[in-house]
Scaffold this motif. Sequence first.
Motif, PDB file in Angstrom:
ATOM      1  N   PRO A 136       0.815  -1.230   0.000  1.00  0.00           N
ATOM      2  CA  PRO A 136       0.000   0.000   0.000  1.00  0.00           C
ATOM      3  C   PRO A 136       0.842   1.272   0.000  1.00  0.00           C
ATOM      4  O   PRO A 136       1.839   1.373   0.715  1.00  0.00           O
ATOM      5  CB  PRO A 136      -0.823  -0.120   1.289  1.00  0.00           C
ATOM      6  CG  PRO A 136      -0.107  -1.118   2.134  1.00  0.00           C
ATOM      7  CD  PRO A 136       0.603  -2.043   1.206  1.00  0.00           C
ATOM      8  N   VAL A 137       0.444   2.210  -0.840  1.00  0.00           N
ATOM      9  CA  VAL A 137       1.052   3.531  -0.853  1.00  0.00           C
ATOM     10  C   VAL A 137      -0.020   4.546  -0.483  1.00  0.00           C
ATOM     11  O   VAL A 137      -1.206   4.332  -0.692  1.00  0.00           O
ATOM     12  CB  VAL A 137       1.654   3.873  -2.233  1.00  0.00           C
ATOM     13  CG1 VAL A 137       2.688   2.853  -2.640  1.00  0.00           C
ATOM     14  CG2 VAL A 137       0.571   3.988  -3.306  1.00  0.00           C
ATOM     15  N   GLU A 138       0.436   5.636   0.074  1.00  0.00           N
ATOM     16  CA  GLU A 138      -0.480   6.707   0.422  1.00  0.00           C
ATOM     17  C   GLU A 138      -0.109   7.920  -0.426  1.00  0.00           C
ATOM     18  O   GLU A 138       0.399   7.767  -1.532  1.00  0.00           O
ATOM     19  CB  GLU A 138      -0.429   6.967   1.930  1.00  0.00           C
ATOM     20  CG  GLU A 138      -0.883   5.741   2.725  1.00  0.00           C
ATOM     21  CD  GLU A 138      -0.825   5.935   4.221  1.00  0.00           C
ATOM     22  OE1 GLU A 138      -0.399   7.030   4.658  1.00  0.00           O
ATOM     23  OE2 GLU A 138      -1.194   5.008   4.953  1.00  0.00           O
ATOM     24  N   ASP A 139      -0.369   9.109   0.062  1.00  0.00           N
ATOM     25  CA  ASP A 139      -0.081  10.299  -0.739  1.00  0.00           C
ATOM     26  C   ASP A 139       1.387  10.315  -1.124  1.00  0.00           C
ATOM     27  O   ASP A 139       2.271  10.275  -0.274  1.00  0.00           O
ATOM     28  CB  ASP A 139      -0.426  11.571   0.049  1.00  0.00           C
ATOM     29  CG  ASP A 139      -1.928  11.713   0.242  1.00  0.00           C
ATOM     30  OD1 ASP A 139      -2.665  11.168  -0.596  1.00  0.00           O
ATOM     31  OD2 ASP A 139      -2.339  12.350   1.220  1.00  0.00           O
ATOM     32  N   GLY A 140       1.659  10.369  -2.391  1.00  0.00           N
ATOM     33  CA  GLY A 140       3.042  10.377  -2.820  1.00  0.00           C
ATOM     34  C   GLY A 140       3.171  10.458  -4.321  1.00  0.00           C
ATOM     35  O   GLY A 140       2.186  10.692  -5.034  1.00  0.00           O
ATOM     36  N   VAL A 180      -4.440   6.793  -9.200  1.00  0.00           N
ATOM     37  CA  VAL A 180      -3.741   5.640  -8.630  1.00  0.00           C
ATOM     38  C   VAL A 180      -2.385   6.025  -8.035  1.00  0.00           C
ATOM     39  O   VAL A 180      -1.500   5.188  -7.898  1.00  0.00           O
ATOM     40  CB  VAL A 180      -3.575   4.505  -9.667  1.00  0.00           C
ATOM     41  CG1 VAL A 180      -4.915   4.046 -10.187  1.00  0.00           C
ATOM     42  CG2 VAL A 180      -2.671   4.922 -10.826  1.00  0.00           C
ATOM     43  N   GLN A 181      -2.242   7.286  -7.667  1.00  0.00           N
ATOM     44  CA  GLN A 181      -1.054   7.728  -6.938  1.00  0.00           C
ATOM     45  C   GLN A 181       0.241   7.424  -7.685  1.00  0.00           C
ATOM     46  O   GLN A 181       1.239   7.030  -7.082  1.00  0.00           O
ATOM     47  CB  GLN A 181      -1.012   7.075  -5.567  1.00  0.00           C
ATOM     48  CG  GLN A 181      -2.132   7.512  -4.643  1.00  0.00           C
ATOM     49  CD  GLN A 181      -1.915   8.912  -4.100  1.00  0.00           C
ATOM     50  OE1 GLN A 181      -1.005   9.139  -3.329  1.00  0.00           O
ATOM     51  NE2 GLN A 181      -2.762   9.842  -4.491  1.00  0.00           N
ATOM     52  N   SER A 182       0.213   7.569  -8.993  1.00  0.00           N
ATOM     53  CA  SER A 182       1.405   7.291  -9.788  1.00  0.00           C
ATOM     54  C   SER A 182       1.849   8.511 -10.569  1.00  0.00           C
ATOM     55  O   SER A 182       2.406   8.390 -11.654  1.00  0.00           O
ATOM     56  CB  SER A 182       1.138   6.114 -10.739  1.00  0.00           C
ATOM     57  OG  SER A 182       0.863   4.950 -10.019  1.00  0.00           O
ATOM     58  N   GLN A 183       1.578   9.690 -10.033  1.00  0.00           N
ATOM     59  CA  GLN A 183       2.013  10.902 -10.711  1.00  0.00           C
ATOM     60  C   GLN A 183       3.539  10.962 -10.756  1.00  0.00           C
ATOM     61  O   GLN A 183       4.223  10.747  -9.761  1.00  0.00           O
ATOM     62  CB  GLN A 183       1.473  12.135  -9.995  1.00  0.00           C
ATOM     63  CG  GLN A 183       0.004  12.430 -10.295  1.00  0.00           C
ATOM     64  CD  GLN A 183      -0.438  13.694  -9.612  1.00  0.00           C
ATOM     65  OE1 GLN A 183      -0.769  13.687  -8.439  1.00  0.00           O
ATOM     66  NE2 GLN A 183      -0.437  14.789 -10.347  1.00  0.00           N
TER      67      GLN A 183
END
Length: 589
Positions: A136-140, A180-183
């Motif tokens: 799991p990843v969060e804001d990033g 999907v938090q992949s910016q």
Amino acid sequence: MLEKKAGEFSGEKVIAEFERLTRDADNVQRETLRRILAENGDTEYLRGLGLAGRTDAASFKECVPLATHADLEPYIERIVDGDATPVLTGKPVTSISLSSGTTQGKRKYLLFNEELVKSTMQIYRTSYAFRNREFPVEDGKALQFIYSSRQFTTKGGLTATTATTNVYRSEEFKATMRAVQSQCCSPDEVIFGADFAQSLYCHLLCGLLAAGEVQMVSATFAHSVVLAFQTFERVWEELCADIRRGALSPTRVTSPAVRQAVSALLAGPNPELADAVARRCAGLSNWYGVIPALWPNAKYVYGIMTGSMEHYVKKLRHYAGELPLVAAEYGASEGWIGANVEPAAPPESATFTVLPDIGYFEFIPLRPGCTAAPGPDACYGESEPVGLTDVVVGEHYEVVMTTFAGLYRYRLGDVVRVAGFHNATPKLKFVCRRNLALSINIDKNSEQDLQLAVDAAAAKFLAAEKLEVVDYTSHADMSSDPGHYVVFVELNAAAADASADALQGCCDELDRAFADPGYVGSRRSRAIGPLELRVLQRGTFHRVLRHYLSLGAPVSQFKSPRCVARSNAGVLQILAACTAKAFFSAAYD
């Protein structure tokens, strides 16, 4: 968690939908084919085959033959030249995608439309949902080594570029990456920069500036990540100097647009960050674990790591340290096939679960064995294609795909093994490209056979001298009689630093490692000459890369050609010019 914050993406909902589709894979396949044929039934190609509007699988297989790119090329060329009638697709073709062309030296033209963007986003979301459940990843942000390619306008007014660039330019891609938090850490100006070296340098710099926010490190192919950190080893002090003074190197980055975008991120001197990066680099042993050392919040490294990319996994593990390596989705320039729904599995054992609604799939059963005939039947005998749910665990198949973008019963040329099932849909293990075979007489050695031979020879004769194979390729040399295999290797040291005994032993072991009966018999009867090992100058494969970049291919799509065809004269010339030492096998003397 992400799905609660974003409001537009729920990983659990994506997984639930995936489970529903895969449980009912047979019916989903029938409906997917019906949709494809209903949308494209009035095209010239399908009308000409007598399909007459029918959308059932039996009629489709009866009327529509198996096809290769060569069969569809005349139709594609008409579209490229401006034919706007429904030749292959009912919906308009929005642009042209180009394959990498890294093996034959010639890039294929393929049709691109919005349906391919939708399927790309679907497989991205599916893979991410399973990946995020495991890691799991969060804001990033993501440190992504991605690059666009040059584009041009065809005679018919269509934009031609790579499939990845077509996707990167779409608004749906940007929205999905945000969801999907992949910016990417880097601004668009870096991704779409015209000069690869400048973009790579700026990707590294932007990643360092956002070090605390980076949650994953990724690229389309494992090769791109390895190349990035090989570059980092050489330029890290310059990167630290840029951060320290808060100004971008005037020699490394000359593009005005890229300079402006990255300078805005620098935003003034930052000696504390420069010192921290330098301190962490100094604390590393031979750059082992550089990724987690500099990006401590990264959860994994992600990219395509199977097939020809498997060679780079060892070096990638060196840079990643204890960080997990996660194999990305399975697809091709022609379209997507499967998602990695078991992201914790090591890349060497990664499997890809077919999405039953992303296209219509058939599989040609393959029987290992060799025939004297050239062409697609050379390494395998084959039977009539079977459907997605009719494949057998443990058996080998060639993938056949029918897509929403004008490919009908298209032979992809990929050999896969069925590793199991996820509900009612198969999990595929990529084996090799079918047409990448070394062959001179009745011998047939695949890309995988070559990789195993190189690995075995390197482990036995090079490892003791602390030598590694940086990269390798091969060629079936027919210029002499009899013909013979040539294996080219670039080492992590100059050729002069390797002992002649070790290299001769490596050459002999390579020859012995090709266990194909047709090869062994041909070597014993002198129908094939002694294998030749050519040790290349350091940096040769960078020259090969630059050659492809000069032809318009992007680094993100680059795959070192494992078997160089005679038609690929440009690469053969580079390999010949960069040969430092040559050895001939005495294994069969």
